[in-house]
Design a protein around this motif. Structure first.
Motif, short mmCIF file in Angstrom:
data_model
loop_
_atom_site.label_atom_id
_atom_site.label_comp_id
_atom_site.label_asym_id
_atom_site.label_seq_id
_atom_site.Cartn_x
_atom_site.Cartn_y
_atom_site.Cartn_z
N TRP A 108 44.58 25.71 17.39
CA TRP A 108 45.46 24.86 18.33
C TRP A 108 46.35 25.78 19.13
CZ3 TRP A 108 46.18 25.76 13.15
CH2 TRP A 108 47.22 26.41 12.84
N VAL A 109 46.88 25.65 20.10
CA VAL A 109 47.59 26.53 20.95
C VAL A 109 49.10 26.30 20.63
CG1 VAL A 109 48.51 27.60 23.34
CG2 VAL A 109 46.15 26.77 22.86
N ARG A 110 49.82 27.39 20.40
CA ARG A 110 51.22 27.46 20.10
C ARG A 110 52.07 28.02 20.90
NH1 ARG A 110 53.27 30.18 14.74
NH2 ARG A 110 52.82 28.10 13.81
N GLU A 111 52.87 27.22 21.66
CA GLU A 111 53.53 27.51 23.03
C GLU A 111 54.47 28.59 22.49
OE1 GLU A 111 52.85 26.79 25.83
OE2 GLU A 111 51.39 25.44 25.47
N PRO A 112 54.83 29.43 23.58
CA PRO A 112 56.28 30.60 23.40
C PRO A 112 57.43 29.78 22.86
CG PRO A 112 54.94 30.74 25.27
CD PRO A 112 54.59 29.64 24.91
N GLU A 113 58.25 30.38 21.78
CA GLU A 113 59.40 29.85 21.45
C GLU A 113 60.19 29.60 22.37
OE1 GLU A 113 59.65 29.06 18.02
OE2 GLU A 113 57.64 29.66 18.00
N GLU A 114 60.40 30.47 23.35
CA GLU A 114 61.60 30.09 24.25
C GLU A 114 61.20 28.73 25.30
OE1 GLU A 114 58.50 33.09 26.26
OE2 GLU A 114 59.88 32.96 24.49
N LYS A 115 60.04 28.43 25.22
CA LYS A 115 59.77 26.95 25.91
C LYS A 115 60.43 25.88 25.14
CE LYS A 115 56.16 24.29 27.88
NZ LYS A 115 54.55 24.13 28.09
N TRP A 116 60.11 26.08 23.99
CA TRP A 116 60.75 24.92 22.89
C TRP A 116 62.06 25.00 22.86
CZ3 TRP A 116 57.64 21.24 21.89
CH2 TRP A 116 56.23 21.46 22.00
N MET A 152 51.29 30.15 28.64
CA MET A 152 50.35 30.66 27.97
C MET A 152 50.99 30.66 26.55
SD MET A 152 47.82 31.18 29.69
CE MET A 152 46.57 32.80 29.43
N GLY A 153 50.07 30.38 25.45
CA GLY A 153 50.58 30.36 24.27
C GLY A 153 49.56 31.17 23.53
N ALA A 154 49.58 31.40 22.33
CA ALA A 154 48.90 32.00 21.26
C ALA A 154 47.87 30.94 20.60
CB ALA A 154 49.68 32.53 20.16
N VAL A 155 46.64 31.21 20.48
CA VAL A 155 45.73 30.46 20.02
C VAL A 155 45.98 30.65 18.45
CG1 VAL A 155 43.15 29.97 19.60
CG2 VAL A 155 44.29 30.38 21.76
N MET A 156 46.03 29.73 17.66
CA MET A 156 46.16 29.81 16.18
C MET A 156 45.12 29.12 15.31
SD MET A 156 49.28 31.32 16.49
CE MET A 156 50.24 31.08 14.79
N ILE A 157 44.91 29.65 14.17
CA ILE A 157 44.24 28.84 13.06
C ILE A 157 44.89 28.89 11.98
CG2 ILE A 157 41.99 29.52 14.13
CD1 ILE A 157 41.68 31.71 11.97
N LYS A 158 44.45 28.10 10.77
CA LYS A 158 45.26 27.93 9.65
C LYS A 158 44.16 29.12 8.58
CE LYS A 158 46.32 24.56 6.21
NZ LYS A 158 46.27 23.19 5.73
N CYS A 159 45.04 29.85 7.74
CA CYS A 159 44.42 30.74 6.91
C CYS A 159 43.73 29.60 5.68
CB CYS A 159 45.07 31.70 6.37
SG CYS A 159 44.52 32.56 4.85
N PRO A 160 42.52 29.68 5.34
CA PRO A 160 41.98 28.73 4.24
C PRO A 160 42.36 29.11 2.90
CG PRO A 160 40.46 30.19 5.21
CD PRO A 160 41.54 30.23 5.84
#
Length: 71
Positions: free
Chosen positions: A53-61, A1-9
């Motif tokens: 988009w989904v940003r995966e947890p850092e430990e996975k990367w 599971m990862g965090a759903v992210m957006i870009k600040c306009p």
């Protein structure tokens, strides 16, 4: 599971929406509309799922990077 992210306009920074998902499930989810408070510019942003988009947890990367590291 990862965090759903957006870009600040306003700032262009990636900000978390407060939602969690895995990439495949999020990709298959129906299109939806949401609002998120942005800690970067202190305002609310309206967004559609296709913009997120989904940003995966850092430990996975970290584990993935270690697997491809050269000896």
């Amino acid at each position: 599971m990862g965090a759903v992210m957006i870009k600040c306009p306003r700032t262009g920074e990636a900000i978390p929406t407060g939602m969690k998902a895995d990439r495949e499930s999020f990709r298959r989810s129906p299109v939806f509309f949401a609002r998120t408070f942005c800690s970067s510019c202190q305002s609310n942003h309206e967004w559609f799922a296709r913009e997120a988009w989904v940003r995966e947890p850092e430990e996975k990367w970290g584990l993935l990077g270690a697997a491809f590291a050269l000896p």
